[in-house]
Write a protein that holds these residues in place. Structure first.
Motif, PDB file in Angstrom:
ATOM      1  N   THR A 281      -1.790   5.472   2.176  1.00 52.39           N
ATOM      2  CA  THR A 281      -2.979   4.610   2.181  1.00 52.39           C
ATOM      3  C   THR A 281      -3.076   3.904   3.531  1.00 52.39           C
ATOM      4  O   THR A 281      -2.064   3.489   4.099  1.00 52.39           O
ATOM      5  CB  THR A 281      -2.878   3.556   1.054  1.00 52.39           C
ATOM      6  OG1 THR A 281      -2.763   4.235  -0.192  1.00 52.39           O
ATOM      7  CG2 THR A 281      -4.105   2.651   1.027  1.00 52.39           C
TER       8      THR A 281
ATOM      9  N   HIS B  27      -0.076   1.995  -7.830  1.00 57.42           N
ATOM     10  CA  HIS B  27      -0.947   3.178  -7.697  1.00 57.42           C
ATOM     11  C   HIS B  27      -2.258   3.005  -8.466  1.00 57.42           C
ATOM     12  O   HIS B  27      -2.786   3.980  -9.024  1.00 57.42           O
ATOM     13  CB  HIS B  27      -0.247   4.434  -8.247  1.00 57.42           C
ATOM     14  CG  HIS B  27       0.895   4.927  -7.396  1.00 57.42           C
ATOM     15  ND1 HIS B  27       1.032   4.642  -6.065  1.00 57.42           N
ATOM     16  CD2 HIS B  27       1.962   5.716  -7.710  1.00 57.42           C
ATOM     17  CE1 HIS B  27       2.131   5.217  -5.597  1.00 57.42           C
ATOM     18  NE2 HIS B  27       2.722   5.856  -6.569  1.00 57.42           N
ATOM     19  N   GLN B  28      -2.775   1.792  -8.514  1.00 60.50           N
ATOM     20  CA  GLN B  28      -3.893   1.521  -9.439  1.00 60.50           C
ATOM     21  C   GLN B  28      -5.124   2.386  -9.168  1.00 60.50           C
ATOM     22  O   GLN B  28      -5.721   2.931 -10.097  1.00 60.50           O
ATOM     23  CB  GLN B  28      -4.279   0.036  -9.412  1.00 60.50           C
ATOM     24  CG  GLN B  28      -5.304  -0.297 -10.483  1.00 60.50           C
ATOM     25  CD  GLN B  28      -5.549  -1.775 -10.631  1.00 60.50           C
ATOM     26  OE1 GLN B  28      -4.738  -2.575 -10.186  1.00 60.50           O
ATOM     27  NE2 GLN B  28      -6.662  -2.147 -11.250  1.00 60.50           N
ATOM     28  N   VAL B  29      -5.508   2.496  -7.897  1.00 58.88           N
ATOM     29  CA  VAL B  29      -6.733   3.258  -7.607  1.00 58.88           C
ATOM     30  C   VAL B  29      -6.517   4.728  -7.978  1.00 58.88           C
ATOM     31  O   VAL B  29      -7.350   5.353  -8.659  1.00 58.88           O
ATOM     32  CB  VAL B  29      -7.119   3.134  -6.116  1.00 58.88           C
ATOM     33  CG1 VAL B  29      -8.308   4.028  -5.800  1.00 58.88           C
ATOM     34  CG2 VAL B  29      -7.427   1.678  -5.755  1.00 58.88           C
ATOM     35  N   LYS B  30      -5.365   5.269  -7.556  1.00 55.69           N
ATOM     36  CA  LYS B  30      -5.108   6.689  -7.827  1.00 55.69           C
ATOM     37  C   LYS B  30      -5.051   6.946  -9.341  1.00 55.69           C
ATOM     38  O   LYS B  30      -5.564   7.962  -9.825  1.00 55.69           O
ATOM     39  CB  LYS B  30      -3.800   7.125  -7.158  1.00 55.69           C
ATOM     40  CG  LYS B  30      -3.908   7.135  -5.631  1.00 55.69           C
ATOM     41  CD  LYS B  30      -2.588   7.434  -4.961  1.00 55.69           C
ATOM     42  CE  LYS B  30      -2.725   7.339  -3.451  1.00 55.69           C
ATOM     43  NZ  LYS B  30      -1.449   7.334  -2.750  1.00 55.69           N
TER      44      LYS B  30
ATOM     45  N   LEU C 256       0.867  -1.178   0.000  1.00 56.28           N
ATOM     46  CA  LEU C 256       0.000   0.000   0.000  1.00 56.28           C
ATOM     47  C   LEU C 256       0.902   1.226   0.000  1.00 56.28           C
ATOM     48  O   LEU C 256       2.002   1.189   0.575  1.00 56.28           O
ATOM     49  CB  LEU C 256      -0.891   0.008   1.254  1.00 56.28           C
ATOM     50  CG  LEU C 256      -1.960  -1.086   1.341  1.00 56.28           C
ATOM     51  CD1 LEU C 256      -2.695  -1.011   2.687  1.00 56.28           C
ATOM     52  CD2 LEU C 256      -2.951  -0.987   0.190  1.00 56.28           C
ATOM     53  N   ASP C 257       0.444   2.315  -0.612  1.00 49.52           N
ATOM     54  CA  ASP C 257       1.229   3.559  -0.608  1.00 49.52           C
ATOM     55  C   ASP C 257       1.382   4.055   0.830  1.00 49.52           C
ATOM     56  O   ASP C 257       0.557   3.744   1.690  1.00 49.52           O
ATOM     57  CB  ASP C 257       0.512   4.637  -1.431  1.00 49.52           C
ATOM     58  CG  ASP C 257       0.368   4.231  -2.886  1.00 49.52           C
ATOM     59  OD1 ASP C 257       1.168   3.401  -3.351  1.00 49.52           O
ATOM     60  OD2 ASP C 257      -0.566   4.748  -3.547  1.00 49.52           O
TER      61      ASP C 257
ATOM     62  N   TYR D  12     -11.458  -1.055  -1.960  1.00 50.11           N
ATOM     63  CA  TYR D  12     -10.928   0.225  -1.464  1.00 50.11           C
ATOM     64  C   TYR D  12     -12.055   1.225  -1.273  1.00 50.11           C
ATOM     65  O   TYR D  12     -13.030   1.230  -2.026  1.00 50.11           O
ATOM     66  CB  TYR D  12      -9.947   0.821  -2.479  1.00 50.11           C
ATOM     67  CG  TYR D  12      -8.702   0.001  -2.676  1.00 50.11           C
ATOM     68  CD1 TYR D  12      -7.603   0.167  -1.860  1.00 50.11           C
ATOM     69  CD2 TYR D  12      -8.640  -0.951  -3.697  1.00 50.11           C
ATOM     70  CE1 TYR D  12      -6.457  -0.593  -2.041  1.00 50.11           C
ATOM     71  CE2 TYR D  12      -7.491  -1.712  -3.884  1.00 50.11           C
ATOM     72  CZ  TYR D  12      -6.414  -1.522  -3.044  1.00 50.11           C
ATOM     73  OH  TYR D  12      -5.281  -2.277  -3.229  1.00 50.11           O
TER      74      TYR D  12
ATOM     75  N   LEU E 183      -7.230   7.265   0.823  1.00 50.09           N
ATOM     76  CA  LEU E 183      -7.492   5.903   0.332  1.00 50.09           C
ATOM     77  C   LEU E 183      -7.338   4.904   1.473  1.00 50.09           C
ATOM     78  O   LEU E 183      -6.372   4.967   2.237  1.00 50.09           O
ATOM     79  CB  LEU E 183      -6.497   5.592  -0.799  1.00 50.09           C
ATOM     80  CG  LEU E 183      -6.687   4.273  -1.534  1.00 50.09           C
ATOM     81  CD1 LEU E 183      -8.072   4.210  -2.179  1.00 50.09           C
ATOM     82  CD2 LEU E 183      -5.618   4.123  -2.618  1.00 50.09           C
TER      83      LEU E 183
HETATM   84  N1  URA Z   1      -3.982   1.834  -5.317  1.00 51.15           N
HETATM   85  C1  URA Z   1      -3.307   2.963  -5.035  1.00 51.15           C
HETATM   86  O1  URA Z   1      -3.311   3.907  -5.804  1.00 51.15           O
HETATM   87  N2  URA Z   1      -2.626   3.026  -3.869  1.00 51.15           N
HETATM   88  C2  URA Z   1      -2.603   2.020  -2.954  1.00 51.15           C
HETATM   89  O2  URA Z   1      -1.977   2.147  -1.889  1.00 51.15           O
HETATM   90  C3  URA Z   1      -3.320   0.846  -3.273  1.00 51.15           C
HETATM   91  C4  URA Z   1      -4.001   0.777  -4.456  1.00 51.15           C
END
Ligand code: URA
Length: 240
Positions: free
Chosen positions: A106, A185-188, A102-103, A133, A201
């Motif tokens: 996060t 960084h998939q979610v971001k 995780l970042d 998330y 997040l």
């Molecule tokens: N996606 C993100 O951008 N950050 C995370 O820490 C996990 C998933």
């Protein structure tokens, strides 16, 4: 198994170091001090006491942490303390690794294990273990944005569109996003691709296993066999 080998396997010291500690009377087996390193120990239900703390014997370590913000998932962090500093040293000594990352900013569910096959099953793209998330966005979450995330976005260096398994608005600026992958960084990046931006997040769940509500940030606990089943159970749309 001989007592010194048990200590070694649990990360409490080298072969020699374990023997020294046992001979010095520092180790209790199921509450009774044993100073014979060669003593044969029954592993089932075994509890070891060292340094005033009691630890159940675990053949493999499966651990869950509520990751706080401001910690890096690295043994060699660059700007923030390491999440490993929140674990007892013997878990590191026995080789526990982060299961995915995780970042630093996060928060939420982070797993550790010293079982390489388990780690592989959890992070392998082929297994598609779902990650859930909750993201707070800078701008309101529109219906169009949800449609884009469900339909798939184009991320740099990715050959195909990447779509959320599920995506729901929780309030004006907050959404819950379930992903099959664990890309950098998939979610971001996905939310960025819609023209919005992630402000906070939190990972709520992996597979069907949700972060326990009573585990405070910075704390950890063991995962039990039934938790592992929930983690690996194929994803169905029951989380949203
Ligand atoms: N996606 C993100 O951008 N950050 C995370 O820490 C996990 C998933």
């Amino acid at each position: 198994m001989k007592l010194y080998r048990v200590l070694q396997s649990q990360g409490f010291g080298s072969r020699k170091g374990s023997m020294v500690r046992i001979r010095a009377g520092e180790v209790a087996v199921n509450g009774v001090v044993c100073d014979d390193p060669e003593a044969e120990v029954d592993l089932s239900g075994l509890e070891l006491t060292l340094d005033g703390l009691t630890w159940p014997y675990r053949e493999k370590a499966y651990v869950l942490m509520h990751k706080p913000a401001g910690y890096e998932c690295s043994h060699h962090p660059s700007h923030h303390p390491s999440v490993f500093s929140l674990l007892p040293p013997h878990l590191l000594q026995r080789g526990a690794q982060c299961v995915g990352r995780l970042d630093q900013d996060t928060t939420g569910l982070l797993l550790f294990s010293d079982d390489g096959q388990f780690i592989h099953r959890m992070i392998s793209p082929k297994k598609s273990v779902a990650k859930v998330y909750r993201a707070v966005c800078a701008d309101p979450v529109s219906d169009a944005m949800l449609d884009v995330l469900r339909g798939g976005v184009q991320l740099n260096d990715e050959p195909a569109l990447i779509a959320a398994l599920a995506c729901d608005r929780l309030d004006t600026r907050t959404l819950r996003l379930t992903l099959a992958e664990g890309k950098y960084h998939q979610v971001k990046r996905m939310i960025g691709a819609t023209g919005n931006r992630v402000e906070a997040l939190h990972r709520e769940a992996i597979g069907h296993y949700a972060l326990p509500a009573d585990l405070p940030p910075g704390s950890w606990c063991w995962l039990e066999p039934e938790d592992l089943k929930q983690l690996e159970q194929p994803w169905r749309s029951v989380m949203s």
